[in-house]
Design an enzyme around this catalytic site. Structure first.
Site, PDB file in Angstrom:
ATOM      1  N   ASP A  16       0.824  -1.210   0.000  1.00 29.14           N
ATOM      2  CA  ASP A  16       0.000   0.000   0.000  1.00 29.14           C
ATOM      3  C   ASP A  16       0.863   1.268   0.000  1.00 29.14           C
ATOM      4  O   ASP A  16       1.994   1.253   0.496  1.00 29.14           O
ATOM      5  CB  ASP A  16      -0.895  -0.034   1.251  1.00 29.14           C
ATOM      6  CG  ASP A  16      -2.069   0.916   1.140  1.00 29.14           C
ATOM      7  OD1 ASP A  16      -2.315   1.459   0.045  1.00 29.14           O
ATOM      8  OD2 ASP A  16      -2.741   1.120   2.159  1.00 29.14           O
ATOM      9  N   ARG A  20       0.024   7.687  -2.711  1.00 26.94           N
ATOM     10  CA  ARG A  20       0.411   8.784  -1.806  1.00 26.94           C
ATOM     11  C   ARG A  20       1.886   9.126  -1.950  1.00 26.94           C
ATOM     12  O   ARG A  20       2.279  10.281  -1.933  1.00 26.94           O
ATOM     13  CB  ARG A  20       0.096   8.395  -0.348  1.00 26.94           C
ATOM     14  CG  ARG A  20      -1.325   8.681   0.044  1.00 26.94           C
ATOM     15  CD  ARG A  20      -1.669   8.011   1.334  1.00 26.94           C
ATOM     16  NE  ARG A  20      -1.836   6.564   1.136  1.00 26.94           N
ATOM     17  CZ  ARG A  20      -1.820   5.673   2.111  1.00 26.94           C
ATOM     18  NH1 ARG A  20      -1.628   6.049   3.357  1.00 26.94           N
ATOM     19  NH2 ARG A  20      -2.004   4.400   1.853  1.00 26.94           N
ATOM     20  N   TRP A  21       2.706   8.115  -2.103  1.00 24.65           N
ATOM     21  CA  TRP A  21       4.152   8.308  -2.256  1.00 24.65           C
ATOM     22  C   TRP A  21       4.439   9.187  -3.478  1.00 24.65           C
ATOM     23  O   TRP A  21       5.252  10.095  -3.419  1.00 24.65           O
ATOM     24  CB  TRP A  21       4.822   6.938  -2.405  1.00 24.65           C
ATOM     25  CG  TRP A  21       6.302   6.948  -2.589  1.00 24.65           C
ATOM     26  CD1 TRP A  21       7.262   6.948  -1.607  1.00 24.65           C
ATOM     27  CD2 TRP A  21       7.013   6.942  -3.840  1.00 24.65           C
ATOM     28  NE1 TRP A  21       8.508   6.942  -2.170  1.00 24.65           N
ATOM     29  CE2 TRP A  21       8.384   6.932  -3.539  1.00 24.65           C
ATOM     30  CE3 TRP A  21       6.618   6.938  -5.182  1.00 24.65           C
ATOM     31  CZ2 TRP A  21       9.375   6.917  -4.528  1.00 24.65           C
ATOM     32  CZ3 TRP A  21       7.599   6.924  -6.162  1.00 24.65           C
ATOM     33  CH2 TRP A  21       8.955   6.921  -5.830  1.00 24.65           C
ATOM     34  N   HIS A  33       3.221   3.420  -8.790  1.00 22.04           N
ATOM     35  CA  HIS A  33       3.083   1.998  -9.117  1.00 22.04           C
ATOM     36  C   HIS A  33       4.351   1.486  -9.821  1.00 22.04           C
ATOM     37  O   HIS A  33       4.782   0.361  -9.577  1.00 22.04           O
ATOM     38  CB  HIS A  33       1.863   1.769 -10.010  1.00 22.04           C
ATOM     39  CG  HIS A  33       0.555   2.108  -9.331  1.00 22.04           C
ATOM     40  ND1 HIS A  33       0.274   1.706  -8.053  1.00 22.04           N
ATOM     41  CD2 HIS A  33      -0.538   2.811  -9.751  1.00 22.04           C
ATOM     42  CE1 HIS A  33      -0.938   2.147  -7.708  1.00 22.04           C
ATOM     43  NE2 HIS A  33      -1.439   2.819  -8.725  1.00 22.04           N
ATOM     44  N   SER A  61      -6.959  -5.695  -6.141  1.00 18.71           N
ATOM     45  CA  SER A  61      -8.128  -6.237  -5.441  1.00 18.71           C
ATOM     46  C   SER A  61      -9.371  -6.099  -6.321  1.00 18.71           C
ATOM     47  O   SER A  61      -9.380  -5.317  -7.284  1.00 18.71           O
ATOM     48  CB  SER A  61      -8.351  -5.492  -4.125  1.00 18.71           C
ATOM     49  OG  SER A  61      -8.847  -4.197  -4.391  1.00 18.71           O
ATOM     50  N   TRP A  65     -11.076  -2.316  -9.193  1.00 19.63           N
ATOM     51  CA  TRP A  65     -11.742  -2.053 -10.490  1.00 19.63           C
ATOM     52  C   TRP A  65     -12.455  -0.707 -10.461  1.00 19.63           C
ATOM     53  O   TRP A  65     -12.784  -0.156 -11.509  1.00 19.63           O
ATOM     54  CB  TRP A  65     -12.756  -3.151 -10.818  1.00 19.63           C
ATOM     55  CG  TRP A  65     -12.133  -4.459 -11.220  1.00 19.63           C
ATOM     56  CD1 TRP A  65     -12.138  -5.622 -10.507  1.00 19.63           C
ATOM     57  CD2 TRP A  65     -11.417  -4.746 -12.432  1.00 19.63           C
ATOM     58  NE1 TRP A  65     -11.472  -6.616 -11.195  1.00 19.63           N
ATOM     59  CE2 TRP A  65     -11.028  -6.106 -12.376  1.00 19.63           C
ATOM     60  CE3 TRP A  65     -11.064  -3.990 -13.559  1.00 19.63           C
ATOM     61  CZ2 TRP A  65     -10.303  -6.720 -13.404  1.00 19.63           C
ATOM     62  CZ3 TRP A  65     -10.350  -4.610 -14.582  1.00 19.63           C
ATOM     63  CH2 TRP A  65      -9.980  -5.957 -14.494  1.00 19.63           C
ATOM     64  N   LEU A 127      11.028 -20.516  -4.070  1.00 19.24           N
ATOM     65  CA  LEU A 127       9.911 -19.701  -3.585  1.00 19.24           C
ATOM     66  C   LEU A 127       8.688 -19.823  -4.501  1.00 19.24           C
ATOM     67  O   LEU A 127       8.824 -19.774  -5.723  1.00 19.24           O
ATOM     68  CB  LEU A 127      10.360 -18.226  -3.560  1.00 19.24           C
ATOM     69  CG  LEU A 127       9.299 -17.207  -3.169  1.00 19.24           C
ATOM     70  CD1 LEU A 127       9.115 -17.168  -1.658  1.00 19.24           C
ATOM     71  CD2 LEU A 127       9.657 -15.808  -3.669  1.00 19.24           C
ATOM     72  N   ARG A 184       1.664  -4.999   6.008  1.00 17.81           N
ATOM     73  CA  ARG A 184       0.965  -3.949   5.260  1.00 17.81           C
ATOM     74  C   ARG A 184       1.759  -2.660   5.398  1.00 17.81           C
ATOM     75  O   ARG A 184       2.071  -2.227   6.513  1.00 17.81           O
ATOM     76  CB  ARG A 184      -0.462  -3.735   5.762  1.00 17.81           C
ATOM     77  CG  ARG A 184      -1.169  -2.661   4.907  1.00 17.81           C
ATOM     78  CD  ARG A 184      -2.659  -2.574   5.143  1.00 17.81           C
ATOM     79  NE  ARG A 184      -3.236  -1.651   4.157  1.00 17.81           N
ATOM     80  CZ  ARG A 184      -4.466  -1.689   3.701  1.00 17.81           C
ATOM     81  NH1 ARG A 184      -5.302  -2.619   4.139  1.00 17.81           N
ATOM     82  NH2 ARG A 184      -4.906  -0.808   2.820  1.00 17.81           N
ATOM     83  N   SER A 192      -8.642  -5.132   4.274  1.00 22.28           N
ATOM     84  CA  SER A 192      -9.114  -4.797   2.924  1.00 22.28           C
ATOM     85  C   SER A 192      -9.485  -6.033   2.098  1.00 22.28           C
ATOM     86  O   SER A 192      -9.073  -6.165   0.943  1.00 22.28           O
ATOM     87  CB  SER A 192      -8.077  -3.949   2.193  1.00 22.28           C
ATOM     88  OG  SER A 192      -7.825  -2.771   2.899  1.00 22.28           O
ATOM     89  N   GLU A 203       0.170 -13.546  12.024  1.00 23.62           N
ATOM     90  CA  GLU A 203       0.735 -12.401  12.757  1.00 23.62           C
ATOM     91  C   GLU A 203       0.741 -11.179  11.824  1.00 23.62           C
ATOM     92  O   GLU A 203       1.100 -11.306  10.648  1.00 23.62           O
ATOM     93  CB  GLU A 203       2.181 -12.709  13.176  1.00 23.62           C
ATOM     94  CG  GLU A 203       2.309 -13.861  14.144  1.00 23.62           C
ATOM     95  CD  GLU A 203       1.721 -13.542  15.523  1.00 23.62           C
ATOM     96  OE1 GLU A 203       1.812 -12.379  15.958  1.00 23.62           O
ATOM     97  OE2 GLU A 203       1.168 -14.466  16.150  1.00 23.62           O
TER      98      GLU A 203
HETATM   99  C1  FPP Z   1      -1.774   0.146  -3.459  1.00 25.04           C
HETATM  100  O1  FPP Z   1      -1.306   1.461  -3.454  1.00 25.04           O
HETATM  101  C2  FPP Z   1      -1.177  -0.591  -4.567  1.00 25.04           C
HETATM  102  C3  FPP Z   1      -1.880  -1.143  -5.592  1.00 25.04           C
HETATM  103  C4  FPP Z   1      -3.346  -1.047  -5.708  1.00 25.04           C
HETATM  104  C5  FPP Z   1      -1.214  -1.839  -6.702  1.00 25.04           C
HETATM  105  C6  FPP Z   1       0.041  -2.585  -6.363  1.00 25.04           C
HETATM  106  C7  FPP Z   1       0.851  -2.723  -7.599  1.00 25.04           C
HETATM  107  C8  FPP Z   1       2.202  -2.692  -7.652  1.00 25.04           C
HETATM  108  C9  FPP Z   1       3.051  -2.634  -6.466  1.00 25.04           C
HETATM  109  C10 FPP Z   1       2.944  -2.692  -8.939  1.00 25.04           C
HETATM  110  C11 FPP Z   1       2.706  -3.802  -9.885  1.00 25.04           C
HETATM  111  C12 FPP Z   1       2.645  -5.158  -9.310  1.00 25.04           C
HETATM  112  C13 FPP Z   1       3.401  -6.212  -9.722  1.00 25.04           C
HETATM  113  C14 FPP Z   1       3.145  -7.538  -9.122  1.00 25.04           C
HETATM  114  C15 FPP Z   1       4.483  -6.084 -10.699  1.00 25.04           C
HETATM  115  P1  FPP Z   1      -2.356   2.625  -3.632  1.00 25.04           P
HETATM  116  O2  FPP Z   1      -2.365   3.042  -5.037  1.00 25.04           O
HETATM  117  O3  FPP Z   1      -3.674   2.210  -3.072  1.00 25.04           O
HETATM  118  O4  FPP Z   1      -1.727   3.753  -2.743  1.00 25.04           O
HETATM  119  P2  FPP Z   1      -2.492   4.894  -1.942  1.00 25.04           P
HETATM  120  O5  FPP Z   1      -3.178   4.200  -0.794  1.00 25.04           O
HETATM  121  O6  FPP Z   1      -1.390   5.775  -1.504  1.00 25.04           O
HETATM  122  O7  FPP Z   1      -3.453   5.543  -2.884  1.00 25.04           O
END
Ligand code: FPP
Length: 239
Positions: A16, A20-21, A33, A61, A65, A127, A184, A192, A203
């Site tokens: 997550d 924001r980052w 992303h 998730s 969508w 793995l 998380r 979520s 844990e």
């Molecule tokens: C949550 O951050 C992250 C996601 C919904 C997508 C996760 C995807 C990746 C890490 C990159 C691609 C994945 C692979 C397996 C190569 P957010 O966008 O909800 O962040 P926020 O809470 O700051 O809005």
């Protein structure tokens, strides 16, 4: 270095904080992303090196969508780039790829790449990397119940035969051990809709670090905290 008996066999991660980052730096969410995908590469390698057997990543998730089309398609093209770019490295490192979730809903090219990497890495012994895509725990449980109900209707099963093990066997995670550790990132402290059934005794480890900043050292720190936990599974401490 952790003793192997203190290494979690199965680690699940809610990655997550990408959006924001990025926004904190005045960048578009998609930039986050992209950086997050780099962390995926690193954490997969570190988890394998540290002796973790299963790593399940919540990559998309069912609720995701609802995001703007532009962000959804950027996430899937990023996933394809990851699969294309990593397939040989994953294979050389003995990683086996699996996916859970409503995969039929993904763009066709994405489904094809997933299949390709799953087949290519199917016999690997290192793995197991599980990507949760279009995944929602509640709908997975509903699907499992529907499949049991169909068996009852067709006379193949008596309701009294339904127990926890049978229900578990109909979930998309049936072949995975339950997660020992959930990580998380980015300060949120909720599940979520991730692996609700499977995480009854998992844990939890929450960190303020946003996923694009989550380093190998952060992963190792989470495993060290886990190694100090005392797991009783509802029982008593044995002297
Ligand atoms: C949550 O951050 C992250 C996601 C919904 C997508 C996760 C995807 C990746 C890490 C990159 C691609 C994945 C692979 C397996 C190569 P957010 O966008 O909800 O962040 P926020 O809470 O700051 O809005």
């Amino acid at each position: 270095m952790l003793k192997q008996q203190n290494v979690p066999r199965h680690v699940a991660i809610i990655m997550d904080g990408n959006g924001r980052w990025a926004q904190r730096q005045g960048e578009a969410r998609v930039f986050g992303h992209h950086s997050g995908a780099t962390r995926v590469r690193e954490v997969v390698e570190t988890a394998g090196n540290m002796g973790v057997d299963y790593l399940t990543l919540y990559a998309f998730s069912e609720e995701n969508w609802r995001r703007p089309d532009e962000e959804v398609s950027a996430l899937f093209s990023l996933l394809i780039t990851y699969l294309k770019g990593e397939v040989e490295r994953l294979h050389e490192n003995g990683v086996r790829l699996k996916s859970i979730g409503n995969i039929d809903r993904l763009p066709v090219d994405c489904q094809e790449w997933l299949k390709h990497v799953e087949v290519r890495t199917a016999n690997n012994q290192g793995l197991t990397l599980v990507l949760a895509l279009s995944y929602g725990a509640r709908s997975d449980i509903v699907r499992a119940c529907q499949s049991l109900a169909a068996d009852v209707k067709n006379g193949l099963l008596d309701p009294s035969q339904i127990d926890e093990a049978l229900l578990h066997s109909r979930l998309s995670t049936s072949l995975l051990p339950e997660p020992d550790l959930l990580i998380r990132t980015s300060g949120e402290q909720r599940l979520s809709n991730f692996l609700l059934w499977e995480m009854a005794y998992t844990e939890f480890y929450f960190t303020q670090v946003h996923w694009p900043d989550f380093s190998k050292e952060d992963f190792a720190a989470a495993l060290s905290v886990y190694a100090e936990r005392e797991r009783r599974f509802g029982g008593l401490i044995t002297p």
